[in-house]
Write a protein that holds these residues in place. Structure first.
Motif, mmCIF file in Angstrom:
data_model
loop_
_atom_site.group_PDB
_atom_site.id
_atom_site.type_symbol
_atom_site.label_atom_id
_atom_site.label_comp_id
_atom_site.label_asym_id
_atom_site.label_seq_id
_atom_site.Cartn_x
_atom_site.Cartn_y
_atom_site.Cartn_z
ATOM 1 N N ARG A 26 -123.063 33.805 57.605
ATOM 2 C CA ARG A 26 -123.251 35.247 57.496
ATOM 3 C C ARG A 26 -124.292 35.537 56.418
ATOM 4 N NH1 ARG A 26 -122.265 38.934 54.008
ATOM 5 N NH2 ARG A 26 -121.823 41.051 54.636
ATOM 6 N N ASN A 27 -125.145 36.501 56.683
ATOM 7 C CA ASN A 27 -126.006 37.038 55.629
ATOM 8 C C ASN A 27 -126.150 38.533 55.841
ATOM 9 O OD1 ASN A 27 -128.360 37.573 57.314
ATOM 10 N ND2 ASN A 27 -128.629 35.365 57.388
ATOM 11 N N THR A 28 -126.793 39.212 54.945
ATOM 12 C CA THR A 28 -126.803 40.674 54.997
ATOM 13 C C THR A 28 -127.679 41.260 56.091
ATOM 14 O OG1 THR A 28 -128.539 40.677 53.326
ATOM 15 C CG2 THR A 28 -126.268 40.908 52.551
ATOM 16 N N THR A 29 -128.624 40.501 56.619
ATOM 17 C CA THR A 29 -129.508 41.052 57.639
ATOM 18 C C THR A 29 -129.203 40.555 59.049
ATOM 19 O OG1 THR A 29 -131.131 39.303 57.258
ATOM 20 C CG2 THR A 29 -131.397 41.343 55.993
ATOM 21 N N ASP A 30 -128.371 39.529 59.174
ATOM 22 C CA ASP A 30 -128.100 38.945 60.486
ATOM 23 C C ASP A 30 -126.670 38.402 60.489
ATOM 24 O OD1 ASP A 30 -128.287 37.824 62.991
ATOM 25 O OD2 ASP A 30 -129.638 36.222 62.401
ATOM 26 N N PRO A 31 -125.764 38.987 61.266
ATOM 27 C CA PRO A 31 -124.354 38.561 61.219
ATOM 28 C C PRO A 31 -124.096 37.275 61.991
ATOM 29 C CG PRO A 31 -124.614 40.282 62.846
ATOM 30 C CD PRO A 31 -125.961 40.095 62.195
ATOM 31 N N ASN A 32 -124.840 36.229 61.696
ATOM 32 C CA ASN A 32 -124.728 34.980 62.451
ATOM 33 C C ASN A 32 -123.400 34.274 62.284
ATOM 34 O OD1 ASN A 32 -127.060 34.852 63.937
ATOM 35 N ND2 ASN A 32 -128.249 34.011 62.271
ATOM 36 N N GLY A 33 -122.732 34.392 61.162
ATOM 37 C CA GLY A 33 -121.507 33.644 60.943
ATOM 38 C C GLY A 33 -120.273 34.444 61.241
ATOM 39 N N GLY A 34 -120.313 35.698 61.030
ATOM 40 C CA GLY A 34 -119.165 36.549 61.247
ATOM 41 C C GLY A 34 -119.233 37.735 60.315
ATOM 42 N N GLU A 35 -118.806 38.861 60.782
ATOM 43 C CA GLU A 35 -118.809 40.089 59.994
ATOM 44 C C GLU A 35 -117.473 40.770 60.229
ATOM 45 O OE1 GLU A 35 -120.409 42.632 57.337
ATOM 46 O OE2 GLU A 35 -121.551 40.978 58.159
ATOM 47 N N TRP A 36 -116.768 41.074 59.148
ATOM 48 C CA TRP A 36 -115.432 41.666 59.270
ATOM 49 C C TRP A 36 -115.532 43.138 59.633
ATOM 50 C CZ3 TRP A 36 -111.533 38.616 59.853
ATOM 51 C CH2 TRP A 36 -111.624 37.310 59.373
ATOM 52 N N LEU A 37 -114.634 43.567 60.528
ATOM 53 C CA LEU A 37 -114.570 44.951 60.990
ATOM 54 C C LEU A 37 -113.149 45.473 60.802
ATOM 55 C CD1 LEU A 37 -116.325 44.395 64.449
ATOM 56 C CD2 LEU A 37 -117.417 45.157 62.327
ATOM 57 N N SER A 38 -112.988 46.759 60.836
ATOM 58 C CA SER A 38 -111.676 47.412 60.816
ATOM 59 C C SER A 38 -110.802 46.900 59.668
ATOM 60 C CB SER A 38 -110.951 47.229 62.146
ATOM 61 O OG SER A 38 -111.747 47.678 63.214
ATOM 62 N N GLY A 39 -111.382 46.766 58.476
ATOM 63 C CA GLY A 39 -110.612 46.335 57.314
ATOM 64 C C GLY A 39 -110.020 44.950 57.442
ATOM 65 N N GLY A 40 -110.686 44.043 58.163
ATOM 66 C CA GLY A 40 -110.211 42.674 58.293
ATOM 67 C C GLY A 40 -109.350 42.421 59.514
ATOM 68 N N LYS A 41 -109.242 43.396 60.411
ATOM 69 C CA LYS A 41 -108.424 43.209 61.612
ATOM 70 C C LYS A 41 -109.227 42.643 62.784
ATOM 71 C CE LYS A 41 -105.174 46.671 60.244
ATOM 72 N NZ LYS A 41 -104.613 47.959 60.415
ATOM 73 N N ALA A 42 -110.529 42.630 62.664
ATOM 74 C CA ALA A 42 -111.398 42.092 63.715
ATOM 75 C C ALA A 42 -112.659 41.558 63.041
ATOM 76 C CB ALA A 42 -111.750 43.176 64.727
ATOM 77 N N PHE A 43 -113.406 40.744 63.774
ATOM 78 C CA PHE A 43 -114.664 40.252 63.243
ATOM 79 C C PHE A 43 -115.657 40.029 64.369
ATOM 80 C CE2 PHE A 43 -112.073 36.519 63.992
ATOM 81 C CZ PHE A 43 -112.939 35.605 64.564
#
Length: 147
Positions: free
Chosen positions: A116-133
């Protein structure tokens, strides 16, 4: 990571100065076992280390990604087998020692690992307060984003 049994591979640095120098790098050559890895968690207030009982031989699997899940006391861990053609995503809860596999991806050649990095969510990005990614994968031959 316990690298005490890994021998040094000698690399030659010829770019930093007029004279080259030898740089020892701990590196297991083909046919040698890599360093065993494990994950331990310690409270910020101190106390004993809780070692997670992640399945699989710690010397034949890589633990290549680990994140705290937002708003949770659990860890998100990615584990690769030594051939790097099987990736497992695990939810690990140190307080209960529970390890829950949530996704496995395999490939005949290898599974491409993304960070994961700030410009490209290649590794995973958490959504909904950690309930999805969001997870990026090339499992169908193309790079797609999955929730």
């Amino acid at each position: 990571m316990d690298a005490t049994r890994i021998r040094d591979y000698l690399m030659l640095n010829t770019t930093d100065s007029v004279y080259s120098r030898v740089i020892p790098v701990e590196y297991p050559k083909v046919g040698e076992s890599p360093s065993p890895t494990r994950i331990g968690v310690v409270s910020v207030t101190g106390g004993p280390t809780v070692w997670l009982a992640i399945p699989g031989d710690p010397q034949q699997h890589y633990l290549n990604r680990m994140d705290w899940i937002p708003n949770s006391s659990s860890l998100f861990v990615q584990q690769l087998n030594r051939k790097q053609n099987e990736s497992k995503l695990l939810i690990c809860t140190p307080a209960t020692q529970s390890i829950t596999p949530i996704y496995t991806e395999t490939d005949k050649a290898w599974v491409d690992v993304r960070e994961r990095n700030t410009t490209d969510p290649n590794g995973g990005e958490w959504l909904s307060g950690g309930k999805a990614f969001v997870w990026v994968s090339e499992k169908d031959g193309w790079r797609h984003i999955y929730r």
